[in-house]
Design a protein around this motif. Structure first.
Motif, PDB file in Angstrom:
ATOM      1  N   LEU A  63       0.710  -1.243   0.012  1.00 54.72           N
ATOM      2  CA  LEU A  63      -0.101   0.194  -0.043  1.00 54.72           C
ATOM      3  C   LEU A  63       0.879   1.200  -0.005  1.00 54.72           C
ATOM      4  O   LEU A  63       1.797   1.388   0.743  1.00 54.72           O
ATOM      5  CB  LEU A  63      -1.090   0.074   1.188  1.00 54.72           C
ATOM      6  CG  LEU A  63      -2.065   1.487   1.457  1.00 54.72           C
ATOM      7  CD1 LEU A  63      -3.063   1.324   0.176  1.00 54.72           C
ATOM      8  CD2 LEU A  63      -2.439   1.044   2.759  1.00 54.72           C
ATOM      9  N   HIS A  64       0.720   2.090  -0.856  1.00 57.30           N
ATOM     10  CA  HIS A  64       1.095   3.554  -0.971  1.00 57.30           C
ATOM     11  C   HIS A  64       0.080   4.414  -0.864  1.00 57.30           C
ATOM     12  O   HIS A  64      -1.053   4.447  -1.356  1.00 57.30           O
ATOM     13  CB  HIS A  64       1.889   3.574  -2.209  1.00 57.30           C
ATOM     14  CG  HIS A  64       3.424   2.830  -2.520  1.00 57.30           C
ATOM     15  ND1 HIS A  64       4.476   3.364  -2.469  1.00 57.30           N
ATOM     16  CD2 HIS A  64       3.353   1.607  -2.749  1.00 57.30           C
ATOM     17  CE1 HIS A  64       5.513   2.292  -2.671  1.00 57.30           C
ATOM     18  NE2 HIS A  64       4.746   1.261  -2.741  1.00 57.30           N
ATOM     19  N   VAL A  65       0.554   5.669  -0.309  1.00 56.18           N
ATOM     20  CA  VAL A  65      -0.649   6.786  -0.141  1.00 56.18           C
ATOM     21  C   VAL A  65       0.130   8.062  -0.649  1.00 56.18           C
ATOM     22  O   VAL A  65       1.506   8.456  -0.705  1.00 56.18           O
ATOM     23  CB  VAL A  65      -0.573   7.011   1.363  1.00 56.18           C
ATOM     24  CG1 VAL A  65      -1.825   8.083   1.554  1.00 56.18           C
ATOM     25  CG2 VAL A  65      -0.939   5.568   2.005  1.00 56.18           C
ATOM     26  N   VAL A  66      -0.693   8.929  -1.572  1.00 58.43           N
ATOM     27  CA  VAL A  66      -0.375  10.133  -1.953  1.00 58.43           C
ATOM     28  C   VAL A  66      -1.114  11.137  -1.607  1.00 58.43           C
ATOM     29  O   VAL A  66      -2.796  10.796  -1.628  1.00 58.43           O
ATOM     30  CB  VAL A  66      -0.254   9.952  -3.597  1.00 58.43           C
ATOM     31  CG1 VAL A  66      -1.921   9.624  -3.988  1.00 58.43           C
ATOM     32  CG2 VAL A  66       0.201  11.149  -4.450  1.00 58.43           C
ATOM     33  N   PHE A  67      -0.688  12.266  -1.358  1.00 59.23           N
ATOM     34  CA  PHE A  67      -1.431  13.588  -1.146  1.00 59.23           C
ATOM     35  C   PHE A  67      -0.826  14.472  -2.233  1.00 59.23           C
ATOM     36  O   PHE A  67       0.430  14.618  -2.253  1.00 59.23           O
ATOM     37  CB  PHE A  67      -1.447  14.185   0.296  1.00 59.23           C
ATOM     38  CG  PHE A  67      -2.056  15.552   0.250  1.00 59.23           C
ATOM     39  CD1 PHE A  67      -3.408  15.704   0.042  1.00 59.23           C
ATOM     40  CD2 PHE A  67      -1.112  16.565   0.541  1.00 59.23           C
ATOM     41  CE1 PHE A  67      -4.133  16.902   0.243  1.00 59.23           C
ATOM     42  CE2 PHE A  67      -1.763  17.916   0.650  1.00 59.23           C
ATOM     43  CZ  PHE A  67      -3.280  18.189   0.617  1.00 59.23           C
ATOM     44  N   THR A 109      -0.298  -1.249   6.805  1.00 60.00           N
ATOM     45  CA  THR A 109       1.080  -0.954   6.684  1.00 60.00           C
ATOM     46  C   THR A 109       1.281  -0.376   5.339  1.00 60.00           C
ATOM     47  O   THR A 109       0.829  -0.672   4.187  1.00 60.00           O
ATOM     48  CB  THR A 109       1.671  -2.495   6.506  1.00 60.00           C
ATOM     49  OG1 THR A 109       1.533  -3.248   7.703  1.00 60.00           O
ATOM     50  CG2 THR A 109       3.349  -2.110   6.335  1.00 60.00           C
ATOM     51  N   VAL A 110       1.916   0.788   5.595  1.00 59.55           N
ATOM     52  CA  VAL A 110       2.365   1.738   4.407  1.00 59.55           C
ATOM     53  C   VAL A 110       3.748   1.613   3.905  1.00 59.55           C
ATOM     54  O   VAL A 110       4.568   1.708   4.493  1.00 59.55           O
ATOM     55  CB  VAL A 110       2.088   3.113   4.770  1.00 59.55           C
ATOM     56  CG1 VAL A 110       2.279   4.076   3.780  1.00 59.55           C
ATOM     57  CG2 VAL A 110       0.637   3.466   5.113  1.00 59.55           C
ATOM     58  N   ALA A 111       3.727   0.995   2.623  1.00 59.36           N
ATOM     59  CA  ALA A 111       5.073   0.873   2.068  1.00 59.36           C
ATOM     60  C   ALA A 111       5.938   2.457   1.626  1.00 59.36           C
ATOM     61  O   ALA A 111       7.058   2.298   1.433  1.00 59.36           O
ATOM     62  CB  ALA A 111       5.042   0.124   0.701  1.00 59.36           C
ATOM     63  N   GLY A 112       5.054   3.508   1.347  1.00 60.18           N
ATOM     64  CA  GLY A 112       5.598   4.530   0.766  1.00 60.18           C
ATOM     65  C   GLY A 112       4.448   5.794   1.106  1.00 60.18           C
ATOM     66  O   GLY A 112       3.169   5.598   0.456  1.00 60.18           O
ATOM     67  N   ALA A 113       4.935   6.729   1.405  1.00 61.02           N
ATOM     68  CA  ALA A 113       3.808   7.929   1.656  1.00 61.02           C
ATOM     69  C   ALA A 113       4.639   9.074   0.643  1.00 61.02           C
ATOM     70  O   ALA A 113       5.674   9.395   0.696  1.00 61.02           O
ATOM     71  CB  ALA A 113       3.958   8.713   2.908  1.00 61.02           C
ATOM     72  N   HIS A 114       3.617   9.624  -0.093  1.00 61.04           N
ATOM     73  CA  HIS A 114       4.156  10.529  -1.351  1.00 61.04           C
ATOM     74  C   HIS A 114       3.548  11.912  -1.163  1.00 61.04           C
ATOM     75  O   HIS A 114       2.275  11.835  -1.384  1.00 61.04           O
ATOM     76  CB  HIS A 114       4.183   9.637  -2.930  1.00 61.04           C
ATOM     77  CG  HIS A 114       4.409   8.414  -2.868  1.00 61.04           C
ATOM     78  ND1 HIS A 114       5.648   8.345  -3.374  1.00 61.04           N
ATOM     79  CD2 HIS A 114       3.878   7.204  -2.388  1.00 61.04           C
ATOM     80  CE1 HIS A 114       5.833   6.850  -3.264  1.00 61.04           C
ATOM     81  NE2 HIS A 114       4.872   6.235  -2.607  1.00 61.04           N
ATOM     82  N   LEU A 115       4.236  12.984  -1.380  1.00 63.51           N
ATOM     83  CA  LEU A 115       3.707  14.247  -1.213  1.00 63.51           C
ATOM     84  C   LEU A 115       3.997  14.764  -2.857  1.00 63.51           C
ATOM     85  O   LEU A 115       5.326  14.986  -3.056  1.00 63.51           O
ATOM     86  CB  LEU A 115       4.080  15.109  -0.481  1.00 63.51           C
ATOM     87  CG  LEU A 115       3.742  16.659  -0.375  1.00 63.51           C
ATOM     88  CD1 LEU A 115       2.302  16.734  -0.182  1.00 63.51           C
ATOM     89  CD2 LEU A 115       4.554  17.470   0.556  1.00 63.51           C
TER      90      LEU A 115
END
Length: 324
Positions: free
Chosen positions: A194-198, A245-251
């Motif tokens: 799981l990756h998250v982006v804002f 579980t977050v594999a990567g957080a991207h701004l």
């Protein structure tokens, strides 16, 4: 709120797109413990003439109508057979006649399903333009989340029909919160990355050249980026508190509708999860929303999640009462 469903509705038509949608729907129904319903919609044109038509024309029409109905039933039975041969379990198969988007949306409401799954280019033998397609119409009008399946899962596990890598777009709206819950549940159930982006929109901060330019715009923009990073970190903490579980957080900085798609490509994501009304606190018109644009332009599957509504709540409550 329980975002994910006790019932999933899969729309099929025998095309390659719907075959991929079937694999995803079967995988999710198994992982999430949801009942799987299948629908095939056929375009049976209604009789539009009066009693003065010849008996021959009437017989030809009725024979053609019956042939179309039988062929449609064959397509539906064939799809059910393939799903069951692959280890899936179909609760009920439905044959409907009419406009594909209208019939899918109506059946979803009748069954009170919690998720609709369909291929990306609409149903029927003709490959339609993405704008105005059946899939986009269902996304706009369905009462529940809609998963539009596109392309082969590049990181997914072969045969399981689940994504290997998920990109979740967040922005703090209620729709995005529902999308977060859905993405976490899918990720946990399928052991997907799981990756998250804002995406911080830059139009509000970068000034146009001219005599009225603010001298302190760079400082304002820098503070906005710092605030966005802090908020994104809080979203990651919330996901982890929900046992995700977050594999990567991207701004990202730019335009949400473009940058979500771009990051999905860069990550080689199998699934993008977004809220139903675009990103941002303002409720936008459906045409031109971020979710519409991501559905149209992403190269991977897209799950559009809307906030739980009355139909979905009643359906879930009814299903649980039957189980008890």
């Amino acid at each position: 709120m329980n975002v994910f469903p006790t019932k999933i509705l899969l729309a099929v038509d025998g095309s390659a797109d719907s075959a991929r949608a079937a694999r995803i729907a079967v995988g999710l129904s198994g992982k999430l413990g949801s009942k799987l319903h299948i629908v095939h919609v056929t375009s049976l044109l209604p009789r539009s003439w009066g009693s003065e038509v010849s008996d021959l024309a009437s017989r030809v029409y009725e024979e053609t109508r019956e042939e179309v109905k039988q062929e449609s039933q064959r397509v539906l039975d064939d799809q059910v057979g393939k799903i069951e041969d692959a280890g899936g379990n179909v609760s009920e198969a439905h044959l409907r006649a009419g406009r594909s988007d209208e019939e899918i949306v109506q059946l979803a409401e009748e069954l009170r399903v919690g998720l609709v799954v369909l291929g990306s280019r609409g149903l029927g033998p003709l490959k339609r333009a993405l704008m105005g397609s059946v899939s986009l119409s269902v996304v706009r009008h369905a009462h529940c989340p809609v998963l539009v399946v596109r392309g082969n899962a590049r990181n997914g596990r072969a045969g399981e029909g689940v994504p290997g890598r998920i990109l979740l777009a967040v922005d703090g709206s209620r729709e995005a919160t529902a999308a977060r819950e859905a993405a976490v549940r899918i990720s946990n159930a399928s052991d997907s990355e799981l990756h998250v982006v804002f995406v911080l929109p830059t139009e509000s901060y970068v000034p146009h050249l001219g005599p009225g330019i603010r001298e302190d715009w760079e400082g304002i923009f820098e503070r906005a980026k710092q605030h966005a990073r802090t908020w994104l970190d809080q979203q990651v903490e919330q996901i982890e508190a929900e046992e995700g579980t977050v594999a990567g957080a991207h701004l990202a900085l730019g335009r949400p509708r473009a940058d979500i798609v771009r990051l999905g490509d860069e990550l080689d994501a199998d699934l993008i999860v977004v809220g139903s009304r675009g990103l941002g606190g303002v409720r936008r018109t459906l045409m031109g929303s971020v979710s519409d644009s991501v559905v149209c332009h992403a190269r991977c599957s897209v799950l559009v999640v809307r906030e739980e509504d009355k139909i979905a709540r009643e359906g879930e409550a009814q299903e649980r009462s039957l189980v008890k």
